[in-house]
Design a protein around this motif. Structure first.
Motif, PDB file in Angstrom:
ATOM      1  N   LEU A  11      18.241  23.315   8.083  1.00  0.00           N
ATOM      2  CA  LEU A  11      19.412  23.761   8.836  1.00  0.00           C
ATOM      3  C   LEU A  11      20.014  25.013   8.201  1.00  0.00           C
ATOM      4  O   LEU A  11      20.437  25.932   8.912  1.00  0.00           O
ATOM      5  N   ALA A  12      20.048  25.049   6.883  1.00  0.00           N
ATOM      6  CA  ALA A  12      20.567  26.229   6.193  1.00  0.00           C
ATOM      7  C   ALA A  12      19.682  27.443   6.452  1.00  0.00           C
ATOM      8  O   ALA A  12      20.177  28.566   6.628  1.00  0.00           O
ATOM      9  N   ASP A  13      18.369  27.245   6.492  1.00  0.00           N
ATOM     10  CA  ASP A  13      17.456  28.352   6.801  1.00  0.00           C
ATOM     11  C   ASP A  13      17.711  28.885   8.207  1.00  0.00           C
ATOM     12  O   ASP A  13      17.724  30.107   8.430  1.00  0.00           O
ATOM     13  N   VAL A  14      17.898  27.975   9.150  1.00  0.00           N
ATOM     14  CA  VAL A  14      18.188  28.370  10.537  1.00  0.00           C
ATOM     15  C   VAL A  14      19.472  29.190  10.588  1.00  0.00           C
ATOM     16  O   VAL A  14      19.539  30.253  11.230  1.00  0.00           O
ATOM     17  N   ALA A  15      20.507  28.713   9.909  1.00  0.00           N
ATOM     18  CA  ALA A  15      21.785  29.421   9.889  1.00  0.00           C
ATOM     19  C   ALA A  15      21.650  30.788   9.241  1.00  0.00           C
ATOM     20  O   ALA A  15      22.187  31.788   9.752  1.00  0.00           O
ATOM     21  N   ASP A  16      20.933  30.856   8.118  1.00  0.00           N
ATOM     22  CA  ASP A  16      20.790  32.129   7.395  1.00  0.00           C
ATOM     23  C   ASP A  16      20.116  33.199   8.246  1.00  0.00           C
ATOM     24  O   ASP A  16      20.478  34.379   8.182  1.00  0.00           O
ATOM     25  N   ARG A  17      19.142  32.794   9.032  1.00  0.00           N
ATOM     26  CA  ARG A  17      18.454  33.784   9.882  1.00  0.00           C
ATOM     27  C   ARG A  17      19.421  34.394  10.884  1.00  0.00           C
ATOM     28  O   ARG A  17      19.348  35.595  11.184  1.00  0.00           O
ATOM     29  N   ILE A  18      20.315  33.584  11.403  1.00  0.00           N
ATOM     30  CA  ILE A  18      21.278  34.088  12.389  1.00  0.00           C
ATOM     31  C   ILE A  18      22.342  34.944  11.716  1.00  0.00           C
ATOM     32  O   ILE A  18      22.644  36.057  12.162  1.00  0.00           O
ATOM     33  N   THR A  19      22.919  34.434  10.637  1.00  0.00           N
ATOM     34  CA  THR A  19      24.040  35.145  10.021  1.00  0.00           C
ATOM     35  C   THR A  19      23.615  36.465   9.394  1.00  0.00           C
ATOM     36  O   THR A  19      24.322  37.471   9.512  1.00  0.00           O
ATOM     37  N   THR A  20      22.462  36.483   8.745  1.00  0.00           N
ATOM     38  CA  THR A  20      22.032  37.736   8.115  1.00  0.00           C
ATOM     39  C   THR A  20      21.709  38.804   9.160  1.00  0.00           C
ATOM     40  O   THR A  20      21.939  39.996   8.925  1.00  0.00           O
ATOM     41  N   ALA A  21      21.227  38.383  10.315  1.00  0.00           N
ATOM     42  CA  ALA A  21      20.931  39.341  11.386  1.00  0.00           C
ATOM     43  C   ALA A  21      22.203  39.928  11.996  1.00  0.00           C
ATOM     44  O   ALA A  21      22.198  41.073  12.467  1.00  0.00           O
ATOM     45  N   ARG A  22      23.294  39.157  11.974  1.00  0.00           N
ATOM     46  CA  ARG A  22      24.535  39.620  12.602  1.00  0.00           C
ATOM     47  C   ARG A  22      25.517  40.224  11.602  1.00  0.00           C
ATOM     48  O   ARG A  22      26.495  40.847  12.007  1.00  0.00           O
ATOM     49  N   PHE A  23      25.276  40.037  10.295  1.00  0.00           N
ATOM     50  CA  PHE A  23      26.201  40.563   9.290  1.00  0.00           C
ATOM     51  C   PHE A  23      26.177  42.084   9.313  1.00  0.00           C
ATOM     52  O   PHE A  23      25.124  42.703   9.226  1.00  0.00           O
ATOM     53  N   ASP A  41      30.525  35.957  17.367  1.00  0.00           N
ATOM     54  CA  ASP A  41      29.363  35.427  18.092  1.00  0.00           C
ATOM     55  C   ASP A  41      28.405  34.724  17.144  1.00  0.00           C
ATOM     56  O   ASP A  41      27.701  33.780  17.528  1.00  0.00           O
ATOM     57  N   ALA A  42      28.391  35.132  15.870  1.00  0.00           N
ATOM     58  CA  ALA A  42      27.514  34.488  14.892  1.00  0.00           C
ATOM     59  C   ALA A  42      27.969  33.065  14.590  1.00  0.00           C
ATOM     60  O   ALA A  42      27.145  32.162  14.437  1.00  0.00           O
ATOM     61  N   ASP A  43      29.285  32.831  14.478  1.00  0.00           N
ATOM     62  CA  ASP A  43      29.800  31.469  14.267  1.00  0.00           C
ATOM     63  C   ASP A  43      29.282  30.537  15.350  1.00  0.00           C
ATOM     64  O   ASP A  43      28.779  29.432  15.075  1.00  0.00           O
ATOM     65  N   LEU A  44      29.427  30.960  16.593  1.00  0.00           N
ATOM     66  CA  LEU A  44      29.024  30.117  17.722  1.00  0.00           C
ATOM     67  C   LEU A  44      27.516  29.921  17.759  1.00  0.00           C
ATOM     68  O   LEU A  44      27.031  28.817  18.016  1.00  0.00           O
ATOM     69  N   ALA A  45      26.759  30.979  17.489  1.00  0.00           N
ATOM     70  CA  ALA A  45      25.301  30.877  17.526  1.00  0.00           C
ATOM     71  C   ALA A  45      24.785  29.927  16.453  1.00  0.00           C
ATOM     72  O   ALA A  45      23.865  29.137  16.692  1.00  0.00           O
ATOM     73  N   VAL A  46      25.372  29.984  15.253  1.00  0.00           N
ATOM     74  CA  VAL A  46      24.945  29.089  14.177  1.00  0.00           C
ATOM     75  C   VAL A  46      25.244  27.643  14.541  1.00  0.00           C
ATOM     76  O   VAL A  46      24.381  26.768  14.401  1.00  0.00           O
ATOM     77  N   GLU A  47      26.458  27.383  14.987  1.00  0.00           N
ATOM     78  CA  GLU A  47      26.788  25.989  15.305  1.00  0.00           C
ATOM     79  C   GLU A  47      25.881  25.451  16.413  1.00  0.00           C
ATOM     80  O   GLU A  47      25.409  24.312  16.332  1.00  0.00           O
ATOM     81  N   ASP A  48      25.627  26.249  17.437  1.00  0.00           N
ATOM     82  CA  ASP A  48      24.767  25.786  18.532  1.00  0.00           C
ATOM     83  C   ASP A  48      23.346  25.525  18.044  1.00  0.00           C
ATOM     84  O   ASP A  48      22.705  24.543  18.440  1.00  0.00           O
TER      85      ASP A  48
END
Length: 256
Positions: A11-23, A41-48
Motif C-alpha cells: 500500500l505504501a508503494d502504491v501511495a508513493d508512486r502517486i505522491t511522487t508523481a504529483r509532488f 488531487d494527490a490526497d484523493l488519488a492515494v486514498e482511492d
C-alpha cells in the motif's frame, strides 16, 4: 498478500508512486475543505487507490480515511492519512508522508509511514519492533533515546498557534523553557524522530486519529511512550505526546 505487514508495504508503494508523481507538479489541483485545511488531487488519488487495494486483499476489513470517511469499530480497521503534511506537499516542502495503521480491538497493531521525498519509511508491528529504511538500504531497527533529564531534552511541535486555540500556549512554552532545545519539525516527522532517538519529545495540541494511529505503534515498539495530553494511551484522544518514556510524566506535568 500473506501478512498484513506485506500488504502495508505494498500500500505504501502504491501511495508513493502517486505522491511522487504529483509532488511539485505545476497542474496540482488544490481545494479547501470545510475546516479550511487544504486537500489536493494527490490526497484523493492515494486514498482511492489504497481503498481499492484493501477491497481486493482485505474485503472484510473496515477502512477509515481522512478524505473519504469511515468509522473504526471493535474489529479490524485500516486508518489512513493519504498525505500527512499536505501544506508542505502543496508548497513543495519534502516533509510529508502517507500514514497507514491497522487497528484491531480499538488499538493500533501495525503502523506504516512512508515519506518518499525524504527517502524514508518507518514501520512497526505489535511485538515485532520498530524499523526504518533509508533509500534503498536495508531496514534498521530503531529505538528511542536514553535522555532522562528534561533539561537535556530536544522538543518539537507542529504549529505553535494550535496551542492557543486547542490547549494552552503558556503550558507549551513552560515545557519549551524546561527543555534544552526545541523546533517545529511538525506532523508525522517529529514523532518518527522520537522513535529514532534523534529527538526526545513531540507534542501536539490537536490531532485526528489518522494523524497518529501509525505513530502510536511505531513509537511504542521503539521503546517510547504515546499518550494524549491527559495521559491516556489512545490515538483518538484529540491530542498527542510522544517521548522516550523517561521524560513523559514530567512533560505532561508542564502541559497540564
Amino acid at each position: 498478500m500473506t501478512t498484513d505487514l506485506e500488504l502495508a508495504q505494498r500500500l505504501a508503494d502504491v501511495a508513493d508512486r502517486i505522491t511522487t508523481a504529483r509532488f511539485r507538479a505545476r497542474d496540482l489541483h488544490v481545494d479547501r475543505k470545510p475546516d479550511r485545511t487544504p486537500v489536493t488531487d494527490a490526497d484523493l488519488a492515494v486514498e482511492d487507490a489504497v481503498r481499492a487495494e484493501l477491497a481486493e486483499h482485505r474485503p472484510d476489513d473496515v477502512v477509515a480515511g481522512e478524505e473519504r470517511g469511515g468509522e473504526v469499530g471493535t474489529g479490524r480497521a485500516w486508518v489512513l492519512d493519504p498525505i500527512d503534511g499536505t501544506k508542505n506537499f502543496l508548497r513543495g516542502v519534502p516533509a510529508w508522508a502517507t500514514l497507514l495503521a491497522l487497528v484491531d480491538g480499538g488499538r493500533p497493531v501495525l503502523g506504516m509511514i512512508s515519506a518518499p521525498a525524504l527517502g524514508k519509511r518507518w514501520w512497526a508491528g505489535a511485538g515485532a519492533g520498530a524499523w526504518c529504511r533509508t533509500g534503498a538500504g536495508e531496514p534498521e531497527r530503531i529505538s528511542v533515546s536514553g535522555v532522562r533529564d528534561l533539561g537535556d531534552a530536544y522538543l518539537s511541535t507542529t504549529h505553535l498557534g494550535s496551542w492557543v486555540e486547542h490547549h494552552s500556549r503558556e503550558s507549551y512554552l513552560r515545557l519549551v523553557d524546561a527543555c534544552w532545545e526545541n523546533r517545529a519539525f511538525g506532523d508525522f516527522w517529529q514523532h518518527c524522530l522520537v522513535a529514532e532517538g534523534a529527538i526526545d519529545l513531540a507534542a501536539e495540541a490537536v490531532v485526528n486519529p489518522w494523524d497518529v494511529a501509525a505513530v502510536q505503534v511505531i513509537v511504542e515498539e521503539a521503546g517510547g511512550t504515546f499518550t494524549d495530553l491527559t495521559g491516556a494511551p489512545r490515538y483518538d484522544g484529540g491530542s498527542a505526546l510522544t517521548s522516550n518514556g523517561h521524560l513523559h510524566a514530567e512533560a505532561l506535568h508542564h502541559l497540564t
